[in-house]
Write a protein that holds these residues in place. Structure first.
Motif, PDB file in Angstrom:
ATOM      1  N   TYR A  44       0.843  -1.196   0.000  1.00 58.05           N
ATOM      2  CA  TYR A  44       0.000   0.000   0.000  1.00 58.05           C
ATOM      3  C   TYR A  44       0.878   1.246   0.000  1.00 58.05           C
ATOM      4  O   TYR A  44       0.666   2.180  -0.769  1.00 58.05           O
ATOM      5  N   PHE A  45       1.876   1.263   0.879  1.00 58.22           N
ATOM      6  CA  PHE A  45       2.782   2.403   0.965  1.00 58.22           C
ATOM      7  C   PHE A  45       3.569   2.577  -0.322  1.00 58.22           C
ATOM      8  O   PHE A  45       3.678   3.683  -0.854  1.00 58.22           O
ATOM      9  N   VAL A  46       4.112   1.504  -0.848  1.00 60.63           N
ATOM     10  CA  VAL A  46       4.959   1.576  -2.046  1.00 60.63           C
ATOM     11  C   VAL A  46       4.166   2.108  -3.243  1.00 60.63           C
ATOM     12  O   VAL A  46       4.619   3.020  -3.944  1.00 60.63           O
ATOM     13  N   VAL A  47       2.977   1.563  -3.459  1.00 59.35           N
ATOM     14  CA  VAL A  47       2.151   1.996  -4.587  1.00 59.35           C
ATOM     15  C   VAL A  47       1.804   3.473  -4.451  1.00 59.35           C
ATOM     16  O   VAL A  47       1.933   4.249  -5.411  1.00 59.35           O
ATOM     17  N   HIS A  48       1.399   3.885  -3.282  1.00 57.85           N
ATOM     18  CA  HIS A  48       0.995   5.273  -3.092  1.00 57.85           C
ATOM     19  C   HIS A  48       2.190   6.225  -3.075  1.00 57.85           C
ATOM     20  O   HIS A  48       2.074   7.389  -3.495  1.00 57.85           O
ATOM     21  N   ALA A  49       3.334   5.754  -2.644  1.00 50.83           N
ATOM     22  CA  ALA A  49       4.541   6.578  -2.711  1.00 50.83           C
ATOM     23  C   ALA A  49       4.941   6.813  -4.167  1.00 50.83           C
ATOM     24  O   ALA A  49       5.317   7.932  -4.544  1.00 50.83           O
ATOM     25  N   LEU A  51       2.857   6.754  -6.759  1.00 54.80           N
ATOM     26  CA  LEU A  51       1.853   7.684  -7.287  1.00 54.80           C
ATOM     27  C   LEU A  51       2.155   9.127  -6.864  1.00 54.80           C
ATOM     28  O   LEU A  51       2.020  10.066  -7.661  1.00 54.80           O
ATOM     29  N   THR A  52       2.571   9.301  -5.628  1.00 53.42           N
ATOM     30  CA  THR A  52       2.884  10.628  -5.109  1.00 53.42           C
ATOM     31  C   THR A  52       4.071  11.230  -5.850  1.00 53.42           C
ATOM     32  O   THR A  52       4.018  12.385  -6.292  1.00 53.42           O
ATOM     33  N   VAL A  53       5.125  10.460  -6.006  1.00 57.12           N
ATOM     34  CA  VAL A  53       6.327  10.965  -6.690  1.00 57.12           C
ATOM     35  C   VAL A  53       6.011  11.317  -8.140  1.00 57.12           C
ATOM     36  O   VAL A  53       6.383  12.394  -8.625  1.00 57.12           O
ATOM     37  N   VAL A  54       5.307  10.441  -8.838  1.00 57.91           N
ATOM     38  CA  VAL A  54       4.955  10.706 -10.234  1.00 57.91           C
ATOM     39  C   VAL A  54       4.084  11.953 -10.339  1.00 57.91           C
ATOM     40  O   VAL A  54       4.298  12.808 -11.212  1.00 57.91           O
ATOM     41  N   SER A  55       3.125  12.092  -9.448  1.00 51.28           N
ATOM     42  CA  SER A  55       2.235  13.256  -9.478  1.00 51.28           C
ATOM     43  C   SER A  55       2.974  14.552  -9.183  1.00 51.28           C
ATOM     44  O   SER A  55       2.696  15.587  -9.804  1.00 51.28           O
ATOM     45  N   ILE A  56       3.910  14.523  -8.260  1.00 50.35           N
ATOM     46  CA  ILE A  56       4.696  15.722  -7.962  1.00 50.35           C
ATOM     47  C   ILE A  56       5.594  16.075  -9.146  1.00 50.35           C
ATOM     48  O   ILE A  56       5.722  17.246  -9.506  1.00 50.35           O
TER      49      ILE A  56
END
Length: 92
Positions: A44-49, A51-56
Motif C-alpha cells: 500500500y505504501f509503495v504503490v501510493h509513494a 503515485l505521489t512521486v509521479v504526481s509531484i
C-alpha cells in the motif's frame, strides 16, 4: 488561443499538485496501513509513494510550462504596442 489564462491555469495546477500531494505524502507516512508489524513498508505504501512521486514530478513539469508561458506572454505584451497604427500594419 489566449496564452496568459492558459499559463496561469497550468501554473496554478502545478502549485495545487505540490500542495495536495505533499499533504498526502505526510498522511501516508503517518498511516498505520503503510507499515508492516516489522516496520517495513507495505505494498500500500509503495504503490501510493510511487503515485505521489509521479504526481509531484508531473505537477512540477506542468507548473514550469505554465511559468514559462506566463513569462513569454509578459515579454510579448511588453514588445507589443497598442497604437492604432500598429494594429493597421498587422492587419487587425
Amino acid at each position: 488561443m489566449h496564452a496568459r489564462p492558459t499559463s496561469i491555469f497550468l501554473l496554478a495546477f502545478g502549485v495545487w499538485s505540490w500542495a495536495i500531494w505533499l499533504m498526502f505524502a505526510r498522511n501516508l507516512w503517518a498511516s498505520e496501513s503503510s507499515w508492516a508489524a516489522d516496520g517495513s513498508p507495505t505494498s500500500y505504501f509503495v504503490v501510493h509513494a510511487v503515485l505521489t512521486v509521479v504526481s509531484i514530478v508531473l505537477g512540477t513539469i506542468i507548473g514550469v510550462i505554465g511559468w514559462r508561458g506566463l513569462r513569454a506572454s509578459s515579454s510579448r505584451s511588453l514588445d507589443d504596442t497598442t497604437s492604432p497604427a500598429n494594429d493597421i500594419a498587422k492587419g487587425h
